[in-house]
Enzyme design. Structure first.
Site, PDB file in Angstrom:
ATOM      1  N   PHE A 135       3.841  -9.367   8.248  1.00  0.00           N
ATOM      2  CA  PHE A 135       3.314  -8.633   9.072  1.00  0.00           C
ATOM      3  C   PHE A 135       2.220  -8.003   8.807  1.00  0.00           C
ATOM      4  O   PHE A 135       1.280  -7.551   8.123  1.00  0.00           O
ATOM      5  CB  PHE A 135       4.614  -7.383   9.004  1.00  0.00           C
ATOM      6  CG  PHE A 135       4.426  -5.838   9.940  1.00  0.00           C
ATOM      7  CD1 PHE A 135       5.761  -6.977  10.632  1.00  0.00           C
ATOM      8  CD2 PHE A 135       3.874  -5.501  10.770  1.00  0.00           C
ATOM      9  CE1 PHE A 135       6.414  -6.099  11.516  1.00  0.00           C
ATOM     10  CE2 PHE A 135       3.718  -4.361  11.428  1.00  0.00           C
ATOM     11  CZ  PHE A 135       5.089  -5.006  11.968  1.00  0.00           C
ATOM     12  N   ASP A 217       4.224  -3.820   0.153  1.00  0.00           N
ATOM     13  CA  ASP A 217       4.290  -3.613   1.359  1.00  0.00           C
ATOM     14  C   ASP A 217       5.336  -3.411   1.552  1.00  0.00           C
ATOM     15  O   ASP A 217       6.790  -4.495   1.652  1.00  0.00           O
ATOM     16  CB  ASP A 217       3.497  -3.948   2.820  1.00  0.00           C
ATOM     17  CG  ASP A 217       4.052  -3.410   3.837  1.00  0.00           C
ATOM     18  OD1 ASP A 217       5.011  -2.731   3.985  1.00  0.00           O
ATOM     19  OD2 ASP A 217       3.451  -3.369   4.849  1.00  0.00           O
ATOM     20  N   TYR A 242      11.047   5.099   9.014  1.00  0.00           N
ATOM     21  CA  TYR A 242      12.063   4.868  10.335  1.00  0.00           C
ATOM     22  C   TYR A 242      12.813   3.619  10.202  1.00  0.00           C
ATOM     23  O   TYR A 242      13.835   2.910  11.273  1.00  0.00           O
ATOM     24  CB  TYR A 242      11.425   5.369  11.398  1.00  0.00           C
ATOM     25  CG  TYR A 242      10.223   3.850  11.611  1.00  0.00           C
ATOM     26  CD1 TYR A 242      10.375   2.916  12.086  1.00  0.00           C
ATOM     27  CD2 TYR A 242       8.403   3.979  11.076  1.00  0.00           C
ATOM     28  CE1 TYR A 242       9.189   1.738  11.603  1.00  0.00           C
ATOM     29  CE2 TYR A 242       7.472   3.835  11.313  1.00  0.00           C
ATOM     30  CZ  TYR A 242       7.772   1.901  12.061  1.00  0.00           C
ATOM     31  OH  TYR A 242       6.732   1.318  11.425  1.00  0.00           O
ATOM     32  N   LYS A 243      12.940   2.536   9.744  1.00  0.00           N
ATOM     33  CA  LYS A 243      13.658   2.038   9.580  1.00  0.00           C
ATOM     34  C   LYS A 243      15.145   1.942   8.816  1.00  0.00           C
ATOM     35  O   LYS A 243      16.139   2.644   9.317  1.00  0.00           O
ATOM     36  CB  LYS A 243      12.878   0.419   8.468  1.00  0.00           C
ATOM     37  CG  LYS A 243      11.956   0.023   9.725  1.00  0.00           C
ATOM     38  CD  LYS A 243      11.270  -0.885   9.424  1.00  0.00           C
ATOM     39  CE  LYS A 243       9.700  -1.323   9.821  1.00  0.00           C
ATOM     40  NZ  LYS A 243       8.366  -1.865   9.222  1.00  0.00           N
ATOM     41  N   ARG A 392      16.739 -12.165  14.580  1.00  0.00           N
ATOM     42  CA  ARG A 392      17.099 -10.795  13.097  1.00  0.00           C
ATOM     43  C   ARG A 392      18.498 -10.037  13.425  1.00  0.00           C
ATOM     44  O   ARG A 392      18.435  -9.685  14.437  1.00  0.00           O
ATOM     45  CB  ARG A 392      16.301 -10.051  12.884  1.00  0.00           C
ATOM     46  CG  ARG A 392      14.541 -11.050  12.645  1.00  0.00           C
ATOM     47  CD  ARG A 392      13.517 -10.159  12.018  1.00  0.00           C
ATOM     48  NE  ARG A 392      13.527  -8.530  12.954  1.00  0.00           N
ATOM     49  CZ  ARG A 392      12.522  -7.819  12.126  1.00  0.00           C
ATOM     50  NH1 ARG A 392      11.286  -7.618  11.466  1.00  0.00           N
ATOM     51  NH2 ARG A 392      12.745  -6.478  13.029  1.00  0.00           N
TER      52      ARG A 392
HETATM   53  C1  LIG Z   1       7.322  -2.016  10.396  1.00  0.00           C
HETATM   54  C2  LIG Z   1       6.511  -2.984   9.337  1.00  0.00           C
HETATM   55  C3  LIG Z   1       5.257  -2.167   9.274  1.00  0.00           C
HETATM   56  C4  LIG Z   1       5.063  -0.995  11.030  1.00  0.00           C
HETATM   57  O1  LIG Z   1       3.880   0.260   9.522  1.00  0.00           O
HETATM   58  P1  LIG Z   1       3.659   0.776  11.309  1.00  0.00           P
HETATM   59  O2  LIG Z   1       1.801   1.608  10.453  1.00  0.00           O
HETATM   60  O3  LIG Z   1       4.748   2.177  10.871  1.00  0.00           O
HETATM   61  O4  LIG Z   1       3.514   0.791  12.316  1.00  0.00           O
HETATM   62  C5  LIG Z   1       4.295  -2.063   8.389  1.00  0.00           C
HETATM   63  N1  LIG Z   1       4.465  -3.479   7.375  1.00  0.00           N
HETATM   64  C6  LIG Z   1       5.814  -4.127   8.009  1.00  0.00           C
HETATM   65  C7  LIG Z   1       6.519  -5.101   6.373  1.00  0.00           C
HETATM   66  C8  LIG Z   1       6.646  -3.217   8.381  1.00  0.00           C
HETATM   67  O5  LIG Z   1       7.753  -4.597   8.699  1.00  0.00           O
END
Ligand SMILES: *Cc1c(COP(=O)(O)O)cnc(C)c1O
Length: 432
Positions: A135, A217, A242-243, A392
């Protein structure tokens, strides 16, 4: 009642999906969620839905703000002062950690900054290994942390390369470790595009053999996949709420620091990382909290933390192991239906077929992925598209039914068979 095992070639009729729903021990969880009207919601890996539990917890804090104002920090129930630690205690069993090792604070990106920065400083670390399917925010944050220490990312950021463009294997990581003096390995638990679940335990061992720290992560797994960070030897971790945790848009993020690293000075220090016992003495010297609480920065966003408190009731009532079982059954069923009904229309499964290597979503690859995802949206199927060709589909175990998975595949068959995606514009490169 455990989630029933799927047969190797499950029947492809809708009646079978309905049978699976009837046997689903978690079927009633769905009633605790607000499903947007007309939607078949397959996007819980981007933004989980609101539960009545989350809504109630948020309303409670709103009421307390109105009725107690500043007194809420001590007199609210639960009190606001210890809210981040309390949520950390509740999250700890989901990641296989002790309560003192987990806290909520900041956003995932900020937590990458502070934890990677901390490890760079505390151990004189210089070289960080990531992978090329990450990401993007992870790379941005890590490069910035390197630059701030005068370390050129072109030299000090090692990128493990995927050999198939979908997955990152233990061998890919090992190949990148050999010959590079890596100090920190930082990888996702689940790749956001393909949905591969990395072998955290094996990579932790590999990192240890190479004398490197290991951070993860876990944004795409916490709440859907149980973790064993302590037992696996993970040094630090970050994740979103939030996921799959359904904590609401921009909900406060989670972090884990192994107790081995307690006392290391946080790279982004702030007064909420001070020991709570001395915080209000308001000294200008930092008295670091003795545990993971030290990596909080500023005042916790209570309105972005409260829904998580309610959402965790749902997780605890269901149990993370049962949620994982249902999640695997849903993705297994989706993969089987894809093979049986969509392969002939040019769809490929980009997610590992071994359920132990699969997170909570399935990547359906198709050259017309973008326009197909647009066509799905118009039918109320909420998915997201990730370039270059991935649709997805995330059947969240909290609220998605087997019948919905069946009907999404049925829609895809129709869209592909009749080339209905041709009614849509091609991707323009803008916000999708
Ligand atoms: C969704 C996601 C993020 C998002 O980071 P935010 O700081 O909450 O915007 C980071 N890393 C991964 C792997 C994600 O899937």
């Amino acid at each position: 009642m455990p989630t029933p095992e799927l047969p190797a070639d499950p029947p492809t009729d809708r009646a079978f999906a309905e049978e699976l729903d009837e046997q689903d021990p978690l079927a009633s969880l769905r009633e605790r969620f607000y499903i947007p009207e007309g939607d078949r919601y397959m996007d819980g890996n981007s933004l989980g839905l609101m539960s009545k539990d989350a809504e109630a917890a948020l309303s409670r804090v709103v009421d307390e703000w109105r009725d107690l104002a500043i007194r809420g920090w001590g007199e609210a129930d639960p009190d606001w002062f210890h809210y981040p630690e309390r949520l950390g205690d509740r999250l700890a069993p989901l990641v296989g950690a002790t309560e003192s090792e987990v806290v909520v604070g900041n956003s995932t990106t900020v937590n990458i900054h502070t934890l990677v920065g901390t490890m760079l400083d505390a151990y004189g670390a210089e070289t960080i290994l990531v992978d090329d399917l990450d990401f993007p925010t992870d790379h941005y944050a890590i490069r910035a942390q390197l630059r701030q220490r005068g370390l050129d990312p072109e030299e000090y950021l090692v990128v493990a390369e995927s050999s198939d463009g979908r997955t990152v294997t233990v061998d890919d990581v090992e190949a990148a470790l050999v010959g590079n003096d890596v100090d920190i390995v930082f990888l996702p638990t689940v790749l956001y595009r393909s949905g591969q679940l990395l072998d955290v335990e094996a990579i932790a061992e590999l990192a240890r053999e190479h004398g490197a720290l290991f951070g993860v992560d876990a944004a795409h797994s916490v709440g859907a996949v149980p973790h064993e960070f302590d037992a696996n030897g993970v040094d630090f971790a970050v994740w979103c709420s939030y996921k799959y945790l359904n904590g609401g848009p921009g909900a406060v993020a989670g972090l884990y620091v192994s107790e081995e690293h307690f006392g290391s000075p946080p790279a982004l220090a702030g007064w909420w990382g001070n020991d709570k016992g001395t915080m209000f003495e308001m000294r200008t010297t930092y008295d670091q909290a003795p545990d993971a609480g030290a990596w909080q920065v500023g005042t916790p966003p209570l309105l972005a933390a409260a829904p998580l408190d309610g959402a965790l009731d749902v997780v605890e009532d269901a149990g993370i192991e049962a949620l994982r079982e249902k999640s695997v059954a849903l993705t297994e069923y989706l993969v089987a239906l894809t093979d049986a009904r969509l392969a002939q229309h040019g769809f490929e499964v980009g997610t590992p077929r071994d359920p132990d290597r699969r997170g909570g979503h399935v990547a359906l690859e198709h050259p017309e992925g973008y326009r197909i995802s647009e066509a799905l949206r118009d039918r109320g199927v909420v998915v997201d598209y990730r370039p270059p060709d991935v649709v997805r589909v995330a059947p969240s175990p909290y609220y998605v039914t087997f019948a919905e998975v069946w009907s999404v595949v049925d829609d895809l068959v129709e869209i592909a068979e009749r080339s209905l995606y041709e009614e849509y514009e091609r991707e323009s490169g803008g916000v999708t």
